[in-house]
Design an enzyme around this catalytic site. Structure first.
Site, PDB file in Angstrom:
ATOM      1  N   ASP A  47      -4.192  40.957   2.157  1.00 48.77           N
ATOM      2  CA  ASP A  47      -4.403  41.273   3.396  1.00 48.77           C
ATOM      3  C   ASP A  47      -3.062  42.524   3.419  1.00 48.77           C
ATOM      4  OD1 ASP A  47      -4.439  42.275   5.896  1.00 48.77           O
ATOM      5  OD2 ASP A  47      -3.162  40.697   6.747  1.00 48.77           O
ATOM      6  N   ASP A 103      -3.887  41.954   9.428  1.00 48.10           N
ATOM      7  CA  ASP A 103      -4.244  41.231  10.422  1.00 48.10           C
ATOM      8  C   ASP A 103      -4.657  39.469  10.042  1.00 48.10           C
ATOM      9  OD1 ASP A 103      -5.777  41.505   8.225  1.00 48.10           O
ATOM     10  OD2 ASP A 103      -7.911  42.830  10.399  1.00 48.10           O
ATOM     11  N   ASP A 106      -8.667  41.985   2.419  1.00 50.35           N
ATOM     12  CA  ASP A 106      -9.111  43.534   2.903  1.00 50.35           C
ATOM     13  C   ASP A 106      -9.827  44.145   1.663  1.00 50.35           C
ATOM     14  OD1 ASP A 106      -6.564  44.661   2.811  1.00 50.35           O
ATOM     15  OD2 ASP A 106      -6.429  43.956   4.862  1.00 50.35           O
ATOM     16  N   ASP A 118     -26.780  36.024  -4.371  1.00 51.29           N
ATOM     17  CA  ASP A 118     -27.302  34.981  -3.998  1.00 51.29           C
ATOM     18  C   ASP A 118     -28.076  34.242  -3.978  1.00 51.29           C
ATOM     19  OD1 ASP A 118     -24.753  33.028  -2.157  1.00 51.29           O
ATOM     20  OD2 ASP A 118     -26.238  33.909  -0.847  1.00 51.29           O
ATOM     21  N   GLU A 129     -27.011  33.391  -8.889  1.00 52.77           N
ATOM     22  CA  GLU A 129     -26.212  32.542  -8.163  1.00 52.77           C
ATOM     23  C   GLU A 129     -27.926  31.070  -8.697  1.00 52.77           C
ATOM     24  OE1 GLU A 129     -24.631  29.303  -4.857  1.00 52.77           O
ATOM     25  OE2 GLU A 129     -25.871  31.605  -4.169  1.00 52.77           O
TER      26      GLU A 129
HETATM   27  C1  GLC Z   1     -24.596  30.420  -1.463  1.00 54.31           C
HETATM   28  C2  GLC Z   1     -22.988  31.208  -1.735  1.00 54.31           C
HETATM   29  C3  GLC Z   1     -22.361  30.228  -0.418  1.00 54.31           C
HETATM   30  C4  GLC Z   1     -23.374  30.965   0.829  1.00 54.31           C
HETATM   31  C5  GLC Z   1     -24.852  30.519   0.596  1.00 54.31           C
HETATM   32  C6  GLC Z   1     -25.500  31.194   1.664  1.00 54.31           C
HETATM   33  O1  GLC Z   1     -24.283  29.917  -1.890  1.00 54.31           O
HETATM   34  O2  GLC Z   1     -22.214  31.483  -3.021  1.00 54.31           O
HETATM   35  O3  GLC Z   1     -20.975  30.821   0.273  1.00 54.31           O
HETATM   36  O4  GLC Z   1     -22.912  29.648   1.751  1.00 54.31           O
HETATM   37  O5  GLC Z   1     -24.809  30.960  -0.505  1.00 54.31           O
HETATM   38  O6  GLC Z   1     -25.347  32.477   1.846  1.00 54.31           O
END
Ligand code: GLC
Length: 532
Positions: free
Chosen positions: A19, A23, A27, A199, A266
């Protein structure tokens, strides 16, 4: 080899890395400031930064309300440029997180979509009428608990949300959605990024008939217990084969960037063959579908060796494996296995064939930080008790000062009981620290072609020991022996010199044939190498 094959990726969870403005939340300026840590102290090749885009932060950034900006909490687009320059200036590549499956319910696209059934953006999201007898259109569930359908009173339809109700799913069957998201990809390519982590990549395509899921056959060994969500077999609400065509088009876009840009997906699919399909039949989809098999593996040499064999067999010819031991969604490595085994696991991660991804803080041996009830903030844990992710998302301790050198303010999550001792400054000074083990392994991996590029072959080993050999033409072969047990073992090793040991106390030792392995000890031996 490409940089993303030979290199090591480090995941930054930006809220908790550093940070710079005090705050209490990390960041982009903080990341820029710590580029020398990443490049020189630690020695990684690339960072993947979790979302920093404008967001209501219901899911801490995975609920995006503007894909082409920076949330004021994290800085500005200029801070992004400075971060990219600082990283690139140190030779560290930058991978950003793309969240294609859903937006925030406050994204202008969704505001338009829900404004009326006739809005041109109505079909950008997944809307459906109630089931014939009333109620949700089908039985689909949200990963974060409860039904995946939310009733919209004003327009008299349900919208789909695979996660929070404030994370409506986009409709990727509408070509305008793909075009808009590919524009987002172009925006970040133009801003100089080196890759994208997608994601929940396989969620974007669902069954066009929206059929209800059948009940699950029962718990699947070696997977995460998703509680109520696990009651169904998720046949229809994600991973429809039409997803592959989208990834092929995305790949063409990335391949046209004029520089090597990596795509990492992912993909939570347990069956190795189904998972490997995401490389593409002609290796024309994702470069690296994340391989999460080790995340849920019991600490057992046979099981882990079997997983490695399965993955080695499943990755298509010409495809490149990858390995993950931690991320911002899973309990900390050092908590899952304990501190001693976590060191053996680090040696495994950094000596297997394929790209490793290290989760920030695992290099310090950080354990899950207990968050007292009432102070939990992760929406998943608040909706499904037991699945909270706060404990692995706590700030990085950099030094022994107030706020652990993470912040001059009040950290958004506590740093935890280890912070006063397990911080970067202290671990740099301690030759046997987890940090120095990671540094040694990263340096060794970078220096040895057998380790960053060679083949993988399993070797015979006594019970409880995993042993493998990594070999590349024209380079010294490396043999890795990992004792998964708390008892001593004797392993047969080729003649060579120890290049790394998990205890940081055997480097340079000459070995040949029967070699003692201490409890929870791992060795990397370079064949033929002379002692230092
Ligand atoms: C993926 C991300 C996770 C997020 C989810 C919804 O699994 O790694 O952190 O909450 O997608 O976007």
């Amino acid at each position: 080899m490409e940089w993303w094959q030979a290199g090591v990726i480090y995941q930054i969870y930006p809220r908790s890395f550093r940070d710079a403005d005090g705050d209490g939340v990390g960041d982009l300026a903080g990341i820029a400031e710590r580029a020398p840590y990443l490049a020189d102290t630690l020695g990684v090749d690339a960072v993947w930064v979790s979302p920093f885009y404008p967001s209501p932060m219901d899911d801490f950034g995975y609920d995006v309300s503007d894909y082409c900006g920076v949330d004021p909490l994290f800085g500005t687009l200029e801070d992004f440029d400075r971060m990219r320059e600082a990283l690139h200036g140190c030779g560290v590549r930058l991978i950003v997180d793309l969240v294609p499956n859903h937006t925030s319910d406050r994204h202008p696209w969704f505001l338009a979509s829900r404004s009326s059934r006739d809005d041109p953006r109505r079909d950008w999201y997944v809307w459906a009428d109630p089931a014939p007898g009333g109620g949700p259109p089908n039985n689909w569930l949200a990963v974060f608990g409860g039904p995946a359908w939310e009733w919209d009173e004003a327009t008299g339809q349900y919208y789909l949300h695979s996660f929070l109700r404030s994370q409506p799913d986009l409709n990727w069957r509408n070509p305008e959605v793909e075009a808009a998201m590919f524009d987002v990809v172009r925006f970040w390519l133009d801003r100089g990024v080196d890759g994208f982590r997608l994601d929940v990549a396989h969620f974007i395509m669902k069954d066009p008939q929206m059929r209800s899921n059948p009940p699950a056959a029962g718990p699947v060994a070696g997977t995460k217990d998703l509680k109520g969500y696990a009651a169904q077999e998720h046949l229809y609400d994600k991973g429809h084969p039409d997803v592959h065509a989208v990834f092929r088009r995305l790949r063409r876009l990335l391949d046209g960037a004029g520089r090597p840009v990596v795509s990492i997906g992912e993909i939570h699919i347990d069956d190795p063959e189904a998972w490997a399909a995401y490389y593409g039949e002609r290796l024309d989809e994702l470069h690296l579908p994340f391989n999460f098999r080790l995340l849920y593996a019991p600490w057992d040499a046979d099981v882990v060796g079997g997983i490695v064999d399965d993955i080695e067999a499943a990755v298509p010819p010409g495809g490149w494996p990858n390995w993950v031991l931690g991320n911002h969604d899973e309990p900390r490595l050092a908590t899952r296995y304990g501190p001693a085994r976590a060191r053996v696991a680090a040696m495994l991660l950094l000596t297997l064939r394929g790209t490793p991804t290290i989760y920030q803080g695992d290099e310090l041996g950080l354990e899950e930080v207990p968050i007292p009830p009432g102070l939990e903030v992760d929406p998943w844990g608040l909706q499904v008790p037991g699945l909270g992710r706060d404990g692995c998302r706590t700030p990085m301790p950099w030094d022994g000062g107030p706020g652990g050198g993470f912040t001059s303010g009040r950290p958004w999550l506590p740093l935890g009981p280890q912070a006063p001792t397990h911080h970067v400054a202290a671990e740099e000074e301690d030759p046997a620290s987890a940090l120095n083990l990671y540094r040694a392994l990263l340096r060794l991996r970078r220096a040895e072609p057998s380790l960053h590029g060679g083949g993988y072959a399993r070797r015979d080993a006594p019970d409880g020991v995993l042993c493998y050999r990594r070999a590349a033409p024209g380079a010294a072969a490396a043999t890795v022996a990992l004792n998964f047990t708390a008892a001593p073992r004797v392993v047969d090793l080729p003649a060579g010199a120890v290049a790394a040991s998990t205890g940081m106390d055997r480097a340079g030792e000459r070995v040949a044939g029967a070699t003692a392995l201490g409890p929870d000890e791992g060795l990397v031996v370079l064949e033929g190498a002379q002692p230092e």
